[in-house]
Design a protein around this motif. Structure first.
Motif, PDB file in Angstrom:
ATOM      1  N   TYR A   1      17.944-117.038 -66.746  1.00  0.00           N
ATOM      2  CA  TYR A   1      18.119-118.390 -66.209  1.00  0.00           C
ATOM      3  C   TYR A   1      17.245-118.470 -64.965  1.00  0.00           C
TER       4      TYR A   1
ATOM      5  N   ALA B   1      16.703-125.689 -62.049  1.00  0.00           N
ATOM      6  CA  ALA B   1      17.978-125.588 -62.766  1.00  0.00           C
ATOM      7  C   ALA B   1      18.953-124.699 -61.995  1.00  0.00           C
ATOM      8  N   ARG B   2      18.453-123.597 -61.435  1.00  0.00           N
ATOM      9  CA  ARG B   2      19.317-122.712 -60.668  1.00  0.00           C
ATOM     10  C   ARG B   2      19.834-123.398 -59.406  1.00  0.00           C
TER      11      ARG B   2
ATOM     12  N   TYR C   1      22.518-125.776 -60.469  1.00  0.00           N
ATOM     13  CA  TYR C   1      23.698-124.998 -60.862  1.00  0.00           C
ATOM     14  C   TYR C   1      24.466-124.536 -59.628  1.00  0.00           C
TER      15      TYR C   1
ATOM     16  N   VAL D   1      30.497-126.232 -64.813  1.00  0.00           N
ATOM     17  CA  VAL D   1      29.159-125.810 -65.252  1.00  0.00           C
ATOM     18  C   VAL D   1      29.199-125.286 -66.691  1.00  0.00           C
TER      19      VAL D   1
ATOM     20  N   GLU E   1      28.912-126.788 -69.463  1.00  0.00           N
ATOM     21  CA  GLU E   1      27.878-127.352 -70.333  1.00  0.00           C
ATOM     22  C   GLU E   1      26.582-126.562 -70.241  1.00  0.00           C
ATOM     23  N   GLU E   2      26.252-126.087 -69.054  1.00  0.00           N
ATOM     24  CA  GLU E   2      25.037-125.304 -68.886  1.00  0.00           C
ATOM     25  C   GLU E   2      25.166-123.955 -69.592  1.00  0.00           C
ATOM     26  N   HIS E   3      26.331-123.356 -69.504  1.00  0.00           N
ATOM     27  CA  HIS E   3      26.554-122.090 -70.207  1.00  0.00           C
ATOM     28  C   HIS E   3      26.549-122.288 -71.717  1.00  0.00           C
TER      29      HIS E   3
ATOM     30  N   LYS F   1      24.783-124.520 -73.270  1.00  0.00           N
ATOM     31  CA  LYS F   1      23.384-124.722 -73.639  1.00  0.00           C
ATOM     32  C   LYS F   1      22.629-123.398 -73.707  1.00  0.00           C
TER      33      LYS F   1
END
Length: 269
Positions: free
Chosen positions: A212, A217-218, A221, A231, A233-235, A237
């Protein structure tokens, strides 16, 4: 789909583990499977919370106080309540009791031992500990039964589709997700205990730490983590499809007929 198919296109910086255990009196021969690509040990704090809750009960005389912290630690993965158990009982006491009860030896993290989430484990160790928990519950251990029941209450919004992937809507599940500021990966992991009756148990574990590295993005996050925003949804994805395929493949390797329902093909990143 086998483990080789799931591991073939992994980034070289990824770490992935899966493990499964099938055992129990009156059932087929015991079977254990595990597969790993990358690091030997990973951090998966949330998968250990039910085990910490189980071990801490004997050291907190006030049962209501124990339940007040243990239940949210398991059902909604509350870090604050887990930390309360961890510090009030003591990390060494909890981990020593786990070793005595399950045979699995874990070491408190170096430096600041208040960081319960820094304990590093292997997937097969997690599976072994949960098999003992599940069989203890089946044999009448009231605390183990309560903890396993709470895992059955974990909402689907926190399971990354694990129950669907395993085709077991009544499975006791615990999942976790985190990306620490010093890491260039997102960690997403799951453990499931499938109902089988009697002292027979089946446990499936999947643990991922996938790259990642996008700076923006980080940053987003970390900002969401800092504000207490979800978070998941990010995981999902980054890791959701792979996590489900790892669990479904492990169940098949244990000799179960999982079929294809509810199983998404892994989009390995």
């Amino acid at each position: 789909m086998g483990y080789n198919d799931l591991f073939r296109d992994l980034d070289h910086s990824a770490s992935v583990q899966a493990a499964g255990i099938r055992r129990g009196y009156g059932g087929p021969p015991a079977r254990t499977v595990n597969a790993r690509s990358g690091l030997t040990r990973l951090r998966c704090a949330s998968l250990l919370k039910p085990l910490y809750a189980w071990m801490s009960a004997a050291h907190i005389p006030d049962a209501e106080r124990w339940r007040r912290h243990a239940e949210p630690a398991v059902v909604v993965s509350s870090n604050a309540d887990t930390l309360n158990l961890w510090l009030s009982v003591g990390p060494r006491v909890i981990l020593d009791d786990l070793r005595e009860r399950t045979g699995v030896a874990w070491t408190p993290p170096n430096g600041d031992q208040s960081r319960f989430g820094s304990v590093e484990v292997a997937a097969e160790e997690v599976g072994t500990a949960y098999a003992v928990l599940a069989q203890a519950a089946a044999a009448g251990d009231p605390v183990a039964g309560t903890v396993l029941g709470w895992m059955g209450d974990v909402g689907d919004e926190q399971t990354f589709g694990a129950r669907d992937a395993l085709r077991s809507p009544k499975a006791a599940v615990k999942c976790g997700w985190y990306g620490s500021p010093e890491e260039t990966c997102l960690r997403t992991h799951a453990v499931a205990v499938l109902p089988r009756g009697g002292t027979r148990v089946t446990v499936v574990v999947a643990m991922t730490a996938l790259p990642y590295v996008d700076a923006h993005a980080r940053e987003v996050y970390r900002d969401r983590i800092g504000k207490g925003l979800p978070v998941e949804e990010e995981h999902e994805k980054v890791s959701g499809a792979l996590l489900r395929d790892l669990m479904a493949t492990t169940l098949e390797e244990l000799g179960h007929q999982s079929g294809g329902a509810g199983r998404a093909r892994a989009g390995v990143r």
